[in-house]
Design a protein around this motif. Structure first.
Motif: not given
Length: 515
Positions: A32-37, A111-114, A170-171, A430-436
């Protein structure tokens, strides 16, 4: 299919005596993107191992091997020193130094995901041009695990602003940023053409640092083919040389076709449903969540839909992970499910919305359809919508349905990672629960996982993580379905078996295609 590089012979090809070759590849979707982050996903990491290169990476035996970092040593209980390779070039031609690694680390931390993976870290300090110290906030047992996610980016390449006036560094998720359209990594391949949803063309980077790599592939053309039967047909007709994934219904067909290989491995990715407690009041009652767990026959799904190509799950982490509890079995019991709904005051049921992808996990849409039918037996009416993963993830991020499907492979090959992302109290900072997407929250669970994150006594740490799994099971924090096995299909000329792994991140830079 073959072509010789103009003017430059690959060092790996010279070493093996193999001619340079092209590879035609079909995945179920393109990056979906070339941005690894931008997104922590299998597609992003597959792309990252082609275009970028991590400090260290996993072997097929789940050991660590040096990549951009030549060696490392622990200086004290919170500091690990990494010695970087000299002479590594970015695709732009710029030299890679510690400055780029530090810049990459700082970007990962935002990064929100990492950011949850890197929450235990406090800093990266540059010692000299080819030495960095990775520093944790406390003793941390998974420093090298986390270092597999540090893919150095070319800090000079991402300086300044683009033609839209936006910073090149920009991320931003699901946005048309410079970093999402352009790359400069240290990996074996450069992106030379990209038509989103149509094809991506990768060319071998002639200045790639790994001169000992046996890889002889100088061009990869990746075509997204969403429909599994079409992917398989493309392989069998010779239109492509490598496909992933291969659905269980086509395994026999591939095995019985001369010139084609099927490569399979036990998987560690868990497929689950999350029940959004912020959207549905009933989901705040653990008896209702338990009823859903008892109503969905995940062993039946594995047998009938997955054709046995998976393992029904009762918990997050698979057998072999530190937190695995032998007694936490799948719990299909329709009578028990109906009793729990009655006890909770929902004997007549209610209506919910459900979303799932239709090209991300093996048989994902069929699994969602089966689950919806099973829930009807406890008077739950499901309005199901399935969609391609490129459309699904923005909807998932918005928590756009009452029940959403999510699959997860532990990014650190450790069971704590499942909780940090899927069942921890959501915390944007902190990013914890990012996919909760279920918004389940138990501070005691979070505290146990955080304590395990600084526990270097492995037996004590395993006990903590087992308590986490038992709590999540008792509270039906989510609905576990199964651990998904992995399958790839390839032409017999392509030595795919040597470059695939349980991470589902083929190291295509090392691939040797026989001419």
């Amino acid at each position: 299919m073959k072509k010789m590089l103009a003017g430059v012979l690959l060092a790996g090809a010279l070493a093996t005596g193999a001619q340079a070759a092209s590879l035609k590849m079909a995945y179920d979707a393109d990056p979906v993107s070339l941005d690894p982050h931008e997104q922590l996903s299998g597609g992003t990491l597959q792309m990252s191992h082609m275009v970028f290169d991590p400090l260290v990476r996993w072997t097929q035996d789940l050991e660590f091997e040096p990549r951009i970092a030549e060696k490392w040593e622990r200086l004290d209980e919170v500091t690990v020193r990494f010695h970087l390779r000299k002479g590594v070039k970015f695709h732009s031609g710029n030299d890679m130094t510690s400055k780029d690694v530090k810049w990459t680390f700082d970007r990962l931390m935002s990064s929100p995901d990492f950011k949850a993976i890197f929450e235990p870290f406090s800093d990266m300090k540059v010692v000299d041009d080819y030495t960095v110290d990775l520093i944790t906030k406390r003793p941390f047992p998974l420093v090298l695990n986390s270092a597999t996610y540090i893919f150095p980016m070319d800090s000079a390449f991402y300086e300044g602003t683009d033609d839209k006036g936006q910073p090149k560094n920009l991320l931003k998720k699901h946005a048309d940023t410079y970093a999402s359209r352009n790359e400069s990594g240290t990996g074996p391949f450069r992106v030379v053409e990209r038509q989103q949803g149509v094809k991506v063309v990768f060319d071998r980077f002639e200045d790639y640092w790994d001169k000992k790599s046996p890889g002889n592939v100088d061009e990869i053309v990746m075509t997204p083919i969403k429909e599994a039967p079409t992917r398989v047909a493309a392989l069998l007709s010779g239109d492509v040389d490598f496909i992933a994934p291969v659905p269980p219904t086509d395994h026999k067909r591939l095995k019985g076709t001369d010139g084609s290989d099927l490569i399979t491995m036990p998987g560690t990715r868990v497929i689950t449903f999350q029940l959004n407690q912020d959207r549905v009041e009933a989901f705040k009652d653990k008896r209702v969540r338990q009823a859903f767990a008892y109503a969905i026959n995940n062993e039946g799904i594995v047998k009938k839909i997955m054709k046995g190509f998976g393992t029904a799950a009762g918990q997050q982490g698979p057998k072999g992970y530190a937190g695995y509890v032998e007694d936490l079995k799948p719990r299909y019991d329709l009578k028990k499910a109906k009793a729990l709904m009655k006890e909770a005051g929902y004997e007549d049921g209610f209506s919910i919305t459900m979303m799932a992808p239709n090209n991300r996990y093996v048989n994902d849409a069929k699994i969602a359809q089966a689950a919806a039918s099973m829930l009807a037996k406890i008077n739950v009416k499901v309005d199901l919508k399935t969609m391609p993963k490129a459309q699904y993830w923005p909807e998932f991020d918005k928590r756009a349905a009452d029940v959403m499907m999510i699959g997860w492979h532990a990014d650190t090959e450790d069971s704590a990672n499942f909780t940090e992302y899927l069942t921890a109290c959501p915390n944007a900072e902190t990013g914890w629960g990012q996919y909760n997407s279920g918004n389940y929250c138990n501070p005691e669970v979070d505290a146990l996982v955080k304590a395990a994150g600084s526990e270097t006594d492995l037996a004590r740490r395993a006990d903590m993580l087992q308590k986490v799994e038992k709590t999540l099971y008792d509270e039906a924090a989510f609905i576990p379905l199964h651990w998904q096995n992995l399958a790839w299909g390839a032409s017999s000329k392509a030595g795919i078996s040597k470059v695939v792994n349980v991470l589902d991140m083929p190291y295509l830079g090392d691939l040797v295609v026989n001419n």
